[in-house]
Structure formats: C-alpha cells, structure tokens
Design an enzyme around this catalytic site. Sequence first.
Site, PDB file in Angstrom:
ATOM      1  N   SER A  82      -8.786   7.226  -3.979  1.00  0.00           N
ATOM      2  CA  SER A  82      -8.920   5.787  -3.745  1.00  0.00           C
ATOM      3  C   SER A  82      -9.744   5.502  -2.495  1.00  0.00           C
ATOM      4  CB  SER A  82      -7.538   5.128  -3.633  1.00  0.00           C
ATOM      5  OG  SER A  82      -6.924   5.349  -2.376  1.00  0.00           O
ATOM      6  N   PRO A 140      -6.491   2.394   0.016  1.00  0.00           N
ATOM      7  CA  PRO A 140      -6.885   1.496  -1.078  1.00  0.00           C
ATOM      8  C   PRO A 140      -5.907   1.541  -2.249  1.00  0.00           C
ATOM      9  CG  PRO A 140      -8.819   2.592  -0.200  1.00  0.00           C
ATOM     10  CD  PRO A 140      -7.632   3.229   0.475  1.00  0.00           C
ATOM     11  N   TYR A 141      -5.396   2.732  -2.599  1.00  0.00           N
ATOM     12  CA  TYR A 141      -4.406   2.820  -3.675  1.00  0.00           C
ATOM     13  C   TYR A 141      -3.198   1.942  -3.366  1.00  0.00           C
ATOM     14  CZ  TYR A 141      -0.130   4.378  -5.843  1.00  0.00           C
ATOM     15  OH  TYR A 141       1.099   4.378  -6.462  1.00  0.00           O
ATOM     16  N   ALA A 142      -2.622   2.116  -2.174  1.00  0.00           N
ATOM     17  CA  ALA A 142      -1.433   1.348  -1.818  1.00  0.00           C
ATOM     18  C   ALA A 142      -1.743  -0.147  -1.789  1.00  0.00           C
ATOM     19  CB  ALA A 142      -0.903   1.812  -0.464  1.00  0.00           C
ATOM     20  N   THR A 144      -3.869  -1.711  -3.622  1.00  0.00           N
ATOM     21  CA  THR A 144      -3.938  -2.251  -4.990  1.00  0.00           C
ATOM     22  C   THR A 144      -2.546  -2.590  -5.505  1.00  0.00           C
ATOM     23  OG1 THR A 144      -3.841  -0.083  -6.138  1.00  0.00           O
ATOM     24  CG2 THR A 144      -6.030  -0.931  -5.525  1.00  0.00           C
TER      25      THR A 144
END
Length: 333
Positions: A82, A140-142, A144
Amino acid sequence: MKVLISGGAGFIGSTIGSACLEAGITPVVLDSLVTGRREFAEGRAFYEGDIADGELVDRIFAEHPEIEAVVHCAALIVVPDSVDNPVGYYQANVAKSLDFVGHLLRNGCQKMIFSSSGSIYLPGEDFSVDEESGLAPQSPYARTKAVCEGMFADIAATRPIRILSLRYFNPIGADPELRTGLQQRRPSHALGKLIEAHEDGVPFRVTGTDWPTRDGSGIRDYVHVWDLAAAHVAALQRFDRAMEGGARSSVINLGTGTGTTVNELIAAFNSVVTPPVEVVEAASRPGDVAGAYTRSDRAKRLLDWEPRLTLVDGIRDSLRWAEVRGTRLAEQG
C-alpha cells in the site's frame, strides 16, 4: 439465512464461509480472484467478478433474492504494498467499496458487516485500545479502512442500510479442517515469515527492535482466523443486538485482549518446532507501527463472542496448513 460474502474466496472470507455453513447459513461468494482462490469457493454459489460491477451484483441478488446481509471482506491488505501503490489501494478498497454499497442499496440490502482493521487506532500508552480510542492510521492500507468506515457511517445515516464494522487485529492459523488458509506461498506477516524461515533453514528477521514496548519488538493481538470467522457468524445472528440503541452504524473490536510481542511470538513458535528458528534484528519496514491490542469486552457483551483458540493453536494450524498448501493450491500455481 443466506449471505453474500465479497472477497469470499480469500483467506478470511472463505473461512467465514465455512463457519457460516457449519452454522446453517448459506454463503454466496463474490470474488475477483485477484488474490482469492477459486478452490476456496468450492461447494458454494460463486460469482467471479468485481464488487464495482453493478450488473453482476444485480444478477447475484436476482438469482438469490433471499440474501439478508452482506459480509464485505474484499480488499487489498499488504501494508508495504500500500505504501508503494497508494493509488491502487484507494481504488480497490475505497472507490470500489463506494460503488459496491451503492449497488447493495439499489438491491434493497439493509445489513452489511464490514471487515475493518485494528490498524486504524491510535494506541494508548500500554498499546491497548477500545472502540472509543482515537484513530491514527499509519499506512495507506490502514487509511483506506478508516476512510471506508467514515464513508459507510455517512451513508448509513441517511440510507436504508445499517453497517457494523468489525475491527480485528492480526489473524493467524487456518481453517482447523484445512479447507482453506493463507493463499500466499510467502506471506508478509510475522508468523508467515517465521514459517518461511523455518522451512528454508534461515534466520528470522525481526523488523523493528526499538519500539517503546516491553522488549522493543512490535506488539500485536494475534487472533485465530477460525475465531474471527465465528465472530462474523455471531454478528450475523445477533446483528440487531449489536447495533446498540438502534444505531445505523457501529463498531466492535475482535481480539484476544492480550498483547503479544514479536519476540514472544518467536518464543511460542520455537516451542513447537524443531530446530528452533534463529533471529536477527533489522530495521522496521515502511508503514510498520508498534502495534496495538484490544482491551474491549464489547464483542462478548453484544455478540456473546470471545476467542477460544490460543496463540499456540494458531501457530500449529498455520504450520499444518503450510505442510499441505503446496498440494492444495497446485492446480492454480
């Protein structure tokens, strides 16, 4: 009861599907197979395609009008990826989820369970969190996941759908019947890397050793994937109860309530393997955080759920799956 599981051919989604079947709930699987496995949907109604494909979602509901709820597991989940590809992660996890909930509304779906993440939290000084803890996603993953939760809450406030977000922490293990498990041959999380090191006879790299934890390694809340699946079943069965006070959207943490450091995970792993894995220290990876674990009892109070399987159970089941994974996944490479 019949439920639609997006991402239902992935590690967690397929395990939820198996738990549903054992509870008398019929799963319908929607998966693009970007990371999911076709064989993980065997014996279940399966639709290959994208959650953003409105015509496909319409067809699923037309062919299965008994669907009462949706479990939304479809997402990209690898933190370092991510960081390298934030555009792809926001497109897959946020933009397509927005399209998906629009399709659900059009088809009259009134209940959705969203598989969220404990990685969105700002941990307290002891690294524990509850559902009221502040949010501070560090990758970025978290982010999202946090964006999706806010988006879903806004939608549920004014549209005829209620959404329950289950924030879970670090899944380990496999389906105890070994029907499904981690798809990746080389998973990126700590336990996967431990198994890889053990298989290859090389040292395990502890990425990050200067976190402000009790031993300097990251701290996690490792929960067995079968326990997670059971929690999703409980949420389906007790959905109205889980939405306290008639809430349109709500959150529940799923975890063991016990923080385990990476060094403690290594010690538990080495207690069940021979020879033990050697350890070397390395710098933290992009997007890594010290970690967190839940101190909440909301899942027990509202879902009558608490984890039944131990850290060692998770390690043993992960090792059992690793032994058969090559054979089970050989047909698709």
